[in-house]
Write an enzyme that holds these catalytic residues in place. Structure first.
Site, short mmCIF file in Angstrom:
data_model
loop_
_atom_site.label_atom_id
_atom_site.label_comp_id
_atom_site.label_asym_id
_atom_site.label_seq_id
_atom_site.Cartn_x
_atom_site.Cartn_y
_atom_site.Cartn_z
N SER A 149 0.94 -1.38 -0.13
CA SER A 149 -0.10 0.19 -0.04
C SER A 149 1.45 1.20 0.06
CB SER A 149 -0.60 0.43 1.18
OG SER A 149 -1.80 1.18 1.05
N GLU B 137 -9.09 -5.25 -5.13
CA GLU B 137 -8.42 -4.87 -3.53
C GLU B 137 -9.51 -3.89 -2.66
OE1 GLU B 137 -5.19 -3.93 -3.07
OE2 GLU B 137 -4.37 -4.88 -4.70
N HIS C 74 -7.25 -5.38 -0.56
CA HIS C 74 -6.61 -5.16 -0.14
C HIS C 74 -5.95 -5.62 1.31
CE1 HIS C 74 -4.08 -1.32 -0.11
NE2 HIS C 74 -4.06 -1.25 0.82
#
Length: 499
Positions: free
Chosen positions: A189, A313, A409
């Site tokens: 991320s 995600e 995610h």
């Protein structure tokens, strides 16, 4: 075990068959009105410093995911520039070094979160694992260059912290059994987006041999005008002027930061401004130009690159937002990104490529490609002429939250660290099936293999072909894993056409 670093001796401890050194200072944070200056040298110490407890994490208001991972109870403070080392042995073996840069939207997180333990990698794969902290939010990414030369580079203070940590690794890796010439940066991320910036950052050149950004590329950067608007918004939220921000207390700064984040939430949920208001700035000082442009021109020539995303995600964020996605809401969200004139065309393609998907799933697929997959493809395309490139797609689906998380995610993190059986992970993963355990071992060993040799070879994974812009081979990390060429090309082409 006592090791001599460039600043003094540190004493670690053996646990689970490896040596762990926690809370080693790699730089000293500036304080007071000039707290946005670059990281300062560590004051050397005499005697032996105990390195058995983690240092404080950067000041933050822990987000939902970070709080669930334990960050909500961790000590924090502006004296936060610490790193942690996990190694099989402090000898002269010259092992590959893997440096983890944590995520958290540039506003939350810490290198000491239990999910980021490098024990399994060190024990099974004979590598040295380093995790680090860096300044976050307004303290790490507030562009105050307009206040004078003393604040030049302030919008990239967090990146400069990461560079300082990498320099520490170069100078000290050998003392912990590592090879300073074989360093891999990996992160997820905002940590991956940081790596995208480091690939184009002149100060980071030569500090790492390989890069493994997960669910983030070189996209999350601001132009000076956007960053100045963030500073103005922060000052307004605090009830002061931009000129007064250096004298603002830490609590008031964090409260104003939260207001800016809430009011400027980007993406499908509305709001104005960049997706991440506190993020690196193309300031002409630390980042002379957009990192993707620099990478395309060879700024990271010779660096091996492995990158990818999870398949869904954005499901993490749609579940957290708990908003019903009606037909109208779906069209409105997609229209914000592709334009109202293309909504029908885009949704038709996604419905055909994802048959049976409901509105929530379609929203997640579109946002996943827009925010994560398309930037990863652009990074691969930019770097491919200058170094080896490899691609993955993490597709194993969580069964937690009645299966609504899917391959969301951050789900890949406990797999690459091989910690799917860690207590407390079931709230996010659901059941750690035998297939999941096998996949985690395959990912961990492939990540370490890439760090050692530049080629990802994982236990139980099929042969992994390199990526090129014609075939676009991708390792699909699922149960079972497989290799696919040019996955979902019509969806990919939508974002290629959008530029």
């Amino acid at each position: 075990m006592i090791v001599a670093t460039t600043s003094g001796q540190v004493r670690g401890a053996e646990k689970d068959g490896v040596l762990r050194f926690k809370g080693i200072p790699f730089a000293a944070p500036p304080v007071g009105p000039l707290r946005w200056k670059p990281p300062q040298p560590v004051e050397p110490w005499s005697g032996v410093r105990e390195a058995t407890t983690f240092g404080p994490m950067a000041p933050q208001v822990a987000g939902g995911l970070e709080a669930m991972l334990g960050a909500g109870s961790m000590a924090q403070g502006e004296d936060c520039l610490y790193l942690n080392v996990t190694t099989p042995a402090c000898d002269d073996r010259g092992r590959a070094v893997m440096v983890w840069i944590h995520g958290g939207g540039y506003t939350t997180g810490a290198g000491s979160i239990p999910w980021y333990s490098g024990v399994a990698m060190a024990r099974h794969d004979d590598v040295v694992v380093v995790s680090l902290n860096y300044r976050l939010g307004a303290l790490g990414f507030l562009h105050l260059a307009g206040l004078g030369e003393a604040y030049a580079g302030s919008g990239n203070a967090g990146l400069l912290d990461q560079v300082a940590a990498l320099r520490w690794v170069r100078e000290n890796a050998a003392a912990f059994g590592g090879d300073p010439a074989n360093v891999t940066v990996f992160g997820e991320s905002a940590g991956a987006m940081s790596i995208g910036c480091l690939l184009g950052l002149p100060d980071a050149a030569g500090l790492f041999r390989r890069a493994l950004p997960q669910s983030g590329a070189a996209q999350a950067v601001q132009q000076p005008g956007e960053a100045e608007a963030t500073a103005i918004g922060l000052a307004a939220a605090a009830g002061v002027t931009v000129e007064d921000l250096p004298d603002l207390g830490l609590d008031a700064l964090l409260q104003a930061q939260q207001q800016v984040n809430a009011s400027r939430l980007g993406g499908f949920s509305g709001g104005d401004g960049p997706l991440l208001p506190f993020s690196p700035v193309v300031d002409g000082v630390v980042l002379p130009r957009h990192p993707l442009e620099a990478i395309a021109d060879g700024s990271a020539a010779g660096v091996d690159l492995l990158t990818g995303t999870t398949a869904e995600e954005f499901r993490l964020f749609t579940v957290m937002l708990q908003q019903e996605v009606t037909d109208e809401a779906l069209r409105r969200r997609v229209g914000r990104v592709v334009g109202d004139d293309r909504v029908g065309e885009v949704l038709d393609v996604y419905r055909e490529e994802h048959p049976g998907a409901d509105n929530e799933a379609l929203a997640a697929f579109v946002a996943t490609d827009w925010v994560f997959r398309a930037p990863a493809e652009r990074l691969l395309e930019a770097h491919h002429p200058h170094g080896p490139t490899w691609s993955y797609r993490f597709a194993w689906r969580s069964t937690a939250f009645d299966g609504r998380l899917g391959a969301c995610h951050a789900l890949d993190i406990p797999f690459c660290f091989d910690s799917v059986n860690r207590g407390g992970s079931e709230w996010f993963l659901g059941e750690a099936t035998p297939g999941a355990v096998s996949l985690a071992g395959g990912m961990r060993s492939a990540w370490a293999s890439f760090a050692r040799t530049g080629t990802p070879v994982g236990d139980g994974l099929p042969p992994w072909p390199a990526w090129d812009p014609e075939r676009r081979s991708t390792m699909v990390l699922d149960d079972p894993p497989s290799v696919a060429d040019d996955l979902l090309p019509r969806c990919r082409q939508i974002w290629a056409d959008a530029g």
